[in-house]
Design an enzyme around this catalytic site. Structure first.
Site, PDB file in Angstrom:
ATOM      1  CG  ASP A 284      -1.898   1.155   1.210  1.00  0.00           C
ATOM      2  OD1 ASP A 284      -3.000   0.968   0.682  1.00  0.00           O
ATOM      3  OD2 ASP A 284      -1.543   2.243   1.713  1.00  0.00           O
ATOM      4  CG  ASN A 292      -4.630  11.090  -5.973  1.00  0.00           C
ATOM      5  OD1 ASN A 292      -3.918  11.138  -6.975  1.00  0.00           O
ATOM      6  ND2 ASN A 292      -5.201   9.975  -5.554  1.00  0.00           N
ATOM      7  CG  ASP A 301      -3.943   8.603 -12.811  1.00  0.00           C
ATOM      8  OD1 ASP A 301      -4.374   8.059 -11.772  1.00  0.00           O
ATOM      9  OD2 ASP A 301      -4.683   9.160 -13.645  1.00  0.00           O
ATOM     10  CD  GLU A 327      -4.366   4.061  -1.705  1.00  0.00           C
ATOM     11  OE1 GLU A 327      -4.574   4.471  -0.549  1.00  0.00           O
ATOM     12  OE2 GLU A 327      -5.221   4.144  -2.611  1.00  0.00           O
TER      13      GLU A 327
END
Length: 403
Positions: A284, A292, A301, A327
């Protein structure tokens, strides 16, 4: 179009039979066959146009497959108007356009198989064909010479086209179909060359003989079959792409959750049946939401794509990588015990931590292995890996833990 010319020879009430070649009883109008070729080419060009408009971008070569029969339509208009148009158009330009149509089919196959086209040398041949055709039309008129030149260069082009498919292998019906069509056309072209040297090729293209109609008809069939072959190849490629998209994450290219679970379950069953080790890594990315929120989703991304690229470089061929969600990623390590898997996880963690890049990020990893206990399943493995990941997060992130 076809007229059966029957002649009876009668003498004194008795029927006399003279030896006759049965094929000579058929008078065939080549111009009608050329018109039919044009109509078929137009239909195939329209079919390829709609396929080109609807196919995904990954299917290359469809534009050339659409243009090739369209160019053949122009060729039939020029060649079919021989005697109505000046020879410069009907003979010189006509032969050049016919060759260009065949060249576009070759370019389509190059784009489809190689991902790009390189027909510069053959384009030069097209341009050189014009002066040669003009010479044997105006300076030294010779239908036989024009026939030899045009048929020879076209034979070489189809041979190069055939070699392209043989080089890439004949996996799948579409490729085998194209090889068969190309072989057929090469045989027809060689037969036409043989007809020139045996004196049976006729004196003009418009001679109403079976051999001219056969040659023109085979050209029409080749245009049709090469277009059909393009449709078959494109359909196979589209189906393969849809199958790929159904099992892979569109952003990172790794297995999506559904496909990952299928592979995971099969790996557990195989390891239990063969009594071999199997370890699982649950990874993770740390503080990914902050990436983000701070830098935007496009930056997020790029982080995911960079992470997957680095991860794939650290794994073996038998290992499996999939996106579990958001993620989170899962790595399956067949034939790997827990101690070794912890070493792999730590190498991944430290590699990500020290990797250069515009955006620095870290990863937390939970590790577990398949146990030889009743009731051990994929779900219990994932639950333990998730618990280990929770411990890594609670320890301050950028950590590796096992359970």
């Amino acid at each position: 179009m076809v007229r059966l010319q029957a002649q009876d020879a009668r003498s004194g009430g008795s029927l006399a039979h003279a030896p006759v070649n049965p094929l000579s009883n058929f008078a065939i109008d080549p111009r009608s066959v050329i018109v039919l070729t044009g109509v078929m080419s137009l239909v195939m060009s329209l079919v390829m146009f709609f396929l080109y408009r609807s196919a995904p971008p990954g299917v290359r070569g469809l534009r050339e497959w659409m243009l090739a029969p369209a160019v053949c339509v122009v060729a039939t208009l020029l060649v079919g108007a021989r005697g109505l148009l000046p020879d410069l158009l009907s003979i010189v330009a006509g032969n050049m356009v016919v060759f260009q149509g065949a060249l576009l089919f070759y370019a389509a196959s190059q784009c489809f198989l190689d991902g790009r086209r390189d027909t510069r040398g053959w384009t030069a041949v097209t341009l050189a064909l014009g002066p040669v055709m003009a010479w044997y039309t105006y300076v030294q008129p010779s239908y036989g010479a024009r026939l030899v030149v045009a048929t020879s260069v076209t034979s070489l082009l189809f041979t190069a086209h055939l070699r392209l498919y043989l080089r890439h292998g004949m996996q799948g019906f579409g490729r085998r179909f194209m090889v068969g069509v190309l072989c057929m056309e090469i045989v027809v072209l060689l037969g036409r060359l043989a007809a020139v040297f045996t004196g049976s090729a006729g004196s003009t293209l418009m001679d109403p003989t079976w051999i001219q109609a056969l040659y023109i008809g085979m050209n029409a069939l080749t245009v049709l079959l090469l277009s059909v072959g393009g449709i078959v190849l494109a359909t196979d490629r589209v189906r393969a792409e849809f199958q790929y998209l159904a099992r892979h994450d569109t952003l990172t290219g790794v297995l999506n959750r559904g496909a990952l679970m299928d592979v995971f379950e099969a790996a557990v069953e195989r390891a239990r049946r063969q009594r071999t080790a199997l370890s699982v890594l649950l990874l993770d990315l740390d503080h990914f939401k902050a990436v983000n929120d701070t830098h935007g989703h496009q930056a997020g991304d790029r982080v995911l794509q960079d992470f997957v690229a680095q991860l794939q470089g650290m794994l073996r061929a038998p290992d499996t990588l999939g996106r579990y969600g958001g993620e989170e990623f899962v790595v399956l390590l067949p034939g790997t015990e827990l101690r070794t898997a912890l070493g792999v996880a730590e190498r991944i963690r430290s590699g990500i931590e020290t990797s250069p890049g515009m955006l620095r990020y870290t990863v937390s990893i939970g590790v577990t292995e398949l146990r030889r206990t009743p009731g051990e399943t994929m779900d219990t493995l994932l639950a333990r890996a998730d618990q280990a990941l929770y411990e890594a997060k609670r320890a301050g992130r950028n950590q590796t833990r096992s359970a």
